[in-house]
Design an enzyme around this catalytic site. Structure first.
Site, PDB file in Angstrom:
ATOM      1  N   ASP A   1       0.841  -1.191   0.000  1.00 20.51           N
ATOM      2  CA  ASP A   1       0.000   0.000   0.000  1.00 20.51           C
ATOM      3  C   ASP A   1       0.878   1.243   0.000  1.00 20.51           C
ATOM      4  O   ASP A   1       2.077   1.172   0.302  1.00 20.51           O
ATOM      5  CB  ASP A   1      -0.941   0.005   1.203  1.00 20.51           C
ATOM      6  CG  ASP A   1      -0.199   0.199   2.523  1.00 20.51           C
ATOM      7  OD1 ASP A   1       0.730  -0.587   2.786  1.00 20.51           O
ATOM      8  OD2 ASP A   1      -0.518   1.146   3.282  1.00 20.51           O
TER       9      ASP A   1
ATOM     10  N   GLU B   1       0.157  -0.641   5.819  1.00 21.78           N
ATOM     11  CA  GLU B   1       1.194  -0.077   6.683  1.00 21.78           C
ATOM     12  C   GLU B   1       1.098   1.435   6.760  1.00 21.78           C
ATOM     13  O   GLU B   1       1.268   2.031   7.827  1.00 21.78           O
ATOM     14  CB  GLU B   1       2.577  -0.498   6.173  1.00 21.78           C
ATOM     15  CG  GLU B   1       3.716  -0.197   7.149  1.00 21.78           C
ATOM     16  CD  GLU B   1       4.259   1.230   7.050  1.00 21.78           C
ATOM     17  OE1 GLU B   1       4.898   1.696   8.015  1.00 21.78           O
ATOM     18  OE2 GLU B   1       4.023   1.879   6.004  1.00 21.78           O
TER      19      GLU B   1
END
Length: 456
Positions: A96, A159
């Site tokens: 991500d 994250e």
């Protein structure tokens, strides 16, 4: 790169395909923040799973709930079993990315369309952390999918949004993630041409500060003077976060000196984009101020827009403040100290409340000694053609490192990365230096080879 080994040459041969796959991943806007289309995060997970499967790994896409019961974003696990007697290495990265921010501030028209300029590849996620994903895959490709150690690749999908479901993910799949060595490819190197192992990271405590002085806004001419407004009171509270030298003034927060490694003022000015005449704040070595002392940053203040603000005293105001806390501290005790300090600094009897934001993270320190770390230093020296790595701290926070330390206390935690001070992760014009990226890939391949010599 001097006289290259067969393994280094294998990485070099794999790099065109590695770069092409990196660019393909960058084109997927996998932002896990609320308000963004999370189907792109799912598409990113499917794309990286396919890459792991093509590398010969057993793969699965996994999810878990956050402590609040919300469904987390998809992570990917790939596994190659260890040869008899060889250690197992867990390779972590995240797929991500941060939101793109102001598209007008980017050098290219589309932050998710990668573009090379002066030896750097620009694009959101190009450095943080899709290059980390591809560094792991480059190492596998150098061994044609048959590394001399067991390899598990764990690619997280949220994250950048706080790793809310990570603890449950690890607990649910702990048996698959057990390893002798954990390599976390989400940090930075000291400079272009000088690799680094990260041995400490600050933690994170974000708070909302609410100040109230009135039941409602009132006329500034009729009441201004004796009646305090909340915005001015909030400014006093925020100003009290630092002392006259610019050090954080909150009593009870841990602060200590860093290593002897230090940066020079000119480099830090250039890397941070400081304007001429702006002075540094705080005392001590610059690296201490960045790595092992706390910081306090006002992230935002709510209130009327200046251009359209009425002539009124504001009754209630809010700010969001980010505290980075030093190794040796912990988020719970730091929040207690921060809350006490802010409440004590309220002027004129203003009502002040302090509430924590979700996602606080403990700091961590790593004992970077022993055979696994020696294997890593040797691999980095090979990857950088004789340049030995330095030990650095990181001013930012990577919450999962402390989590891995707690969940896998027997494992050596190696924190590496592909970024350099010019990578501008999280900001406009994020980029990865393509030469450093290749050196990282070479180093990781040699790390796997070196670890294979450390038989269990």
């Amino acid at each position: 790169m001097g006289v290259m080994s067969d393994l280094s040459l294998a990485v070099q041969a794999a790099m065109p395909g590695v770069r092409a796959d990196l660019e393909r991943l960058v084109r997927i806007p996998s932002v896990a923040f609320p308000g963004f289309d999370h189907s792109h995060v799912s598409a990113s997970a499917q794309a990286v799973e396919q890459l792991l499967r093509e590398a010969g790994m057993e793969t699965e896409i996994v999810t878990a709930a956050t402590p609040e019961g919300e469904q987390g974003q998809p992570a990917v696990i790939g596994r190659l079993r260890a040869p008899e007697g060889a250690p197992t290495v867990l390779l972590y990265a995240h797929h991500d990315v941060q939101p793109p921010g102001d598209a007008e501030a980017w050098v290219q028209d589309d932050p998710f369309e990668p573009e090379e300029r002066n030896g750097r590849l620009y694009g959101r996620g190009a450095a943080d952390d899709k290059a980390g994903v591809m560094a792991h895959l480059a190492a596998l490709r150098a061994f044609d999918g048959k590394p001399p150690v067991g390899v598990t690749i764990f690619l997280e999908g949220e994250e950048e949004f706080g790793s809310g479901s990570l603890l449950n993910l690890i607990q649910d799949h702990r048996d698959k993630l057990e390893a002798d060595v954990v390599v976390i490819a989400d940090s930075v190197n000291w400079k272009v041409g000088i690799p680094a192992l990260t041995t400490s990271l600050r933690g994170l405590v974000n708070v909302f500060v609410d100040v109230q002085t009135l039941n409602q806004p009132v006329h500034s001419g009729l009441f201004g003077g004796p009646v305090p407004d909340s915005l001015t009171a909030l400014c006093h509270v925020l100003a009290a976060l630092h002392d006259e030298n610019g050090d954080v003034a909150v009593e009870g927060l841990v602060a200590r000196d860093a290593s002897e490694l230090d940066t020079d003022e000119e480099s830090l000015r250039a890397e941070s984009g400081m304007l001429p005449g702006t002075e540094f704040i705080g005392t001590g070595r610059l690296t201490s101020r960045q790595w092992t002392k706390p910081s306090a940053t006002v992230l935002g203040i709510s209130g009327p827009e200046p251009e359209t603000a009425a002539n009124a005293l504001q009754g209630a105001s809010r700010a969001k403040v980010s505290f980075r806390i030093a190794p040796g501290d912990n988020a719970e005790s730091a929040f207690a100290a921060i809350k006490a300090h802010i409440e004590a600094s309220a002027p004129w009897g203003a009502t002040v409340s302090v509430t924590p934001e979700k996602g606080a993270a403990d700091p961590c320190a790593i004992d970077a000694t022993g055979p696994y770390f020696e294997a890593a230093r040797e691999a980095f020296t090979t990857g950088w053609d004789g340049q030995e790595p330095v030990d650095v701290g990181i001013g930012g926070s990577i919450p999962m490192i402390a989590m891995f330390q707690e969940m896998f206390p027997q494992a050596a935690i190696l924190v590496t990365g592909v970024e350099d001070p010019d990578s501008r992760a999280h900001g406009p014009n994020e980029s990865v230096h393509l030469g450093e990226f290749e050196r990282t890939c070479v180093a990781e391949a040699h790390l796997l080879a070196n670890l294979a010599k450390l038989r269990k």
